[in-house]
Motif scaffolding. Structure first.
Motif, mmCIF file in Angstrom:
data_model
loop_
_atom_site.group_PDB
_atom_site.id
_atom_site.type_symbol
_atom_site.label_atom_id
_atom_site.label_comp_id
_atom_site.label_asym_id
_atom_site.label_seq_id
_atom_site.Cartn_x
_atom_site.Cartn_y
_atom_site.Cartn_z
ATOM 1 N N UNK A 38 -12.024 15.800 15.443
ATOM 2 C CA UNK A 38 -11.028 15.753 16.388
ATOM 3 C C UNK A 38 -10.860 16.875 17.265
ATOM 4 N N UNK A 39 -11.788 17.816 17.379
ATOM 5 C CA UNK A 39 -12.091 18.709 18.313
ATOM 6 C C UNK A 39 -11.652 20.047 17.891
ATOM 7 N N UNK A 40 -11.862 20.528 16.717
ATOM 8 C CA UNK A 40 -11.753 21.922 15.910
ATOM 9 C C UNK A 40 -13.116 22.304 15.241
ATOM 10 N N UNK A 41 -13.353 23.468 15.282
ATOM 11 C CA UNK A 41 -14.387 24.007 14.668
ATOM 12 C C UNK A 41 -13.856 24.449 13.327
ATOM 13 N N UNK A 42 -14.587 23.712 12.387
ATOM 14 C CA UNK A 42 -14.171 23.751 10.866
ATOM 15 C C UNK A 42 -15.070 24.633 10.026
ATOM 16 N N UNK A 43 -14.752 25.924 9.605
ATOM 17 C CA UNK A 43 -15.687 26.569 8.790
ATOM 18 C C UNK A 43 -15.163 26.370 7.346
ATOM 19 N N UNK A 44 -16.060 26.041 6.557
ATOM 20 C CA UNK A 44 -15.399 26.106 4.974
ATOM 21 C C UNK A 44 -16.595 26.839 4.363
ATOM 22 N N UNK A 45 -16.396 28.090 3.737
ATOM 23 C CA UNK A 45 -17.378 28.859 2.963
ATOM 24 C C UNK A 45 -17.244 28.688 1.491
ATOM 25 N N UNK A 46 -18.100 28.981 0.538
ATOM 26 C CA UNK A 46 -18.228 29.008 -0.723
ATOM 27 C C UNK A 46 -17.774 30.369 -1.099
ATOM 28 N N UNK A 47 -16.438 30.641 -1.851
ATOM 29 C CA UNK A 47 -16.416 31.932 -1.998
ATOM 30 C C UNK A 47 -17.406 32.474 -2.871
ATOM 31 N N UNK A 48 -17.272 34.101 -3.053
ATOM 32 C CA UNK A 48 -18.492 34.436 -3.962
ATOM 33 C C UNK A 48 -18.399 34.026 -5.574
ATOM 34 N N UNK A 49 -19.324 33.640 -6.025
ATOM 35 C CA UNK A 49 -19.339 33.037 -7.435
ATOM 36 C C UNK A 49 -18.950 31.888 -7.636
ATOM 37 N N UNK A 50 -18.972 30.824 -6.450
ATOM 38 C CA UNK A 50 -18.451 29.451 -6.663
ATOM 39 C C UNK A 50 -19.437 28.554 -5.618
ATOM 40 N N UNK A 51 -19.645 27.297 -5.834
ATOM 41 C CA UNK A 51 -20.835 26.713 -4.899
ATOM 42 C C UNK A 51 -22.094 27.455 -4.809
ATOM 43 N N UNK A 52 -22.410 27.470 -3.762
ATOM 44 C CA UNK A 52 -23.942 28.061 -3.503
ATOM 45 C C UNK A 52 -23.842 29.497 -3.214
ATOM 46 N N UNK A 53 -22.596 30.185 -3.205
ATOM 47 C CA UNK A 53 -22.490 31.704 -3.104
ATOM 48 C C UNK A 53 -22.647 32.098 -4.711
ATOM 49 N N UNK A 54 -23.673 33.216 -4.711
ATOM 50 C CA UNK A 54 -23.662 33.788 -6.140
ATOM 51 C C UNK A 54 -22.536 34.822 -6.597
ATOM 52 N N UNK A 55 -22.485 34.853 -7.641
ATOM 53 C CA UNK A 55 -21.460 35.698 -8.274
ATOM 54 C C UNK A 55 -21.759 37.160 -8.069
ATOM 55 N N UNK A 56 -20.954 38.227 -8.050
ATOM 56 C CA UNK A 56 -21.270 39.628 -7.821
ATOM 57 C C UNK A 56 -20.209 40.483 -8.601
ATOM 58 N N UNK A 57 -20.544 40.954 -9.742
ATOM 59 C CA UNK A 57 -19.717 41.711 -10.606
ATOM 60 C C UNK A 57 -18.914 40.704 -11.494
#
Length: 267
Positions: A38-57
């Motif tokens: 629909x004409x937006x730039x959509x940015x969806x991250x994985x927060x640290x420790x979730x999905x493909x982003x590793x935990x830290x601490x």
């Protein structure tokens, strides 16, 4: 965090969408596809420790998540954007605004609460964190699904049920536990709400067991430039349970905020 995993789709005004616990960026799949087209730039991250982003601490507070998001936007060359979040993601969106108000053009708070945890709620988050580290995510996911979605969804949307279970079951227990411990210490955001100067959309499912309509109404009363959308036949995950209604509410809001920034009028 340099190794934040994310998806960046579409062109146009940037829209950052932040998932809740214990999910990942695929929580926003219906919105990513719809609003990128629909004409937006959509940015969806994985927060640290979730999905493909590793935990830290072993202890991740909301300000850490917010600073990770700011660093990701810096990497992507995004100075300002609409920031939206669901559940824990809504609280991270509020924390992002507290830390970086000049970077936020609008807020979307879905299935959220601005209030700090009570002491019993803090204890429950900590004991749940310990349990996840001992047992893993599977039993927790099975127990939690009926609270995440409403009864209609459980009975009629097996696709949504499978998606929600898969996100929960594949979450790293260490990341989920760290977030639970940090979230137990979150501040009370109610005093912040009257100072928020950007347009805000508040969305809640009619049958949300975690953050009921009354919590959304409380935020609506305290936010000076806000609109409230109650999504029927939905629980805590209205963006998945009733994606068309959610997308319509978000689309109307984004169109209105774009019009306001351009100085236009509805005609």
């Amino acid at each position: 965090m340099r190794n934040t995993a994310f998806e960046d789709r579409g062109t146009g005004a940037p829209l950052l969408l932040v998932h809740g616990h214990p999910f990942n960026r695929t929580l926003w799949q219906p919105q990513t596809e719809h609003f990128a087209a629909a004409g937006h730039r959509v940015i969806v991250p994985d927060l640290r420790g979730y999905g493909d982003t590793p935990p830290a601490g072993d202890h991740t507070t909301l300000d850490v998540f917010a600073r990770d998001l700011a660093a990701l936007l810096d990497r992507l060359g995004v100075e300002h954007c609409t920031v939206g979040g669901l559940s824990m993601g809504a609280q991270i969106a509020l924390e992002f605004y507290r830390l970086f108000p000049d970077r936020v053009t609008a807020l979307v708070l879905a299935a959220g609460s601005a209030r700090a945890d009570t002491e019993p709620a803090r204890r429950l988050r900590r004991t749940t964190a310990d349990r996840l580290l001992r047992e893993g995510m599977t039993a927790y996911a099975d127990e939690t699904l009926p609270k995440m979605v409403c009864r209609d969804t459980l009975q009629t949307r097996p696709d949504v049920n499978r998606h929600v279970l898969a996100m929960m079951d594949t979450t790293d227990p260490a990341g989920a536990a760290a977030a639970l411990r940090g979230r137990a210490e979150r501040p009370d955001y109610l005093p912040l709400l009257p100072r928020i100067t950007v347009p805000t959309l508040i969305v809640v499912g009619r049958h949300d067991a975690y953050t009921p309509v009354a919590e959304a109404e409380l935020m609506h009363r305290h936010l000076p430039d806000s609109r409230l959308a109650v999504i029927e036949a939905a629980g805590h995950l209205p963006n998945l349970e009733q994606e068309s209604a959610f997308n319509a509410a978000l689309g109307d809001f984004l169109a209105a905020t774009t019009l306001a920034r351009s100085g236009g009028s509805p005609g």
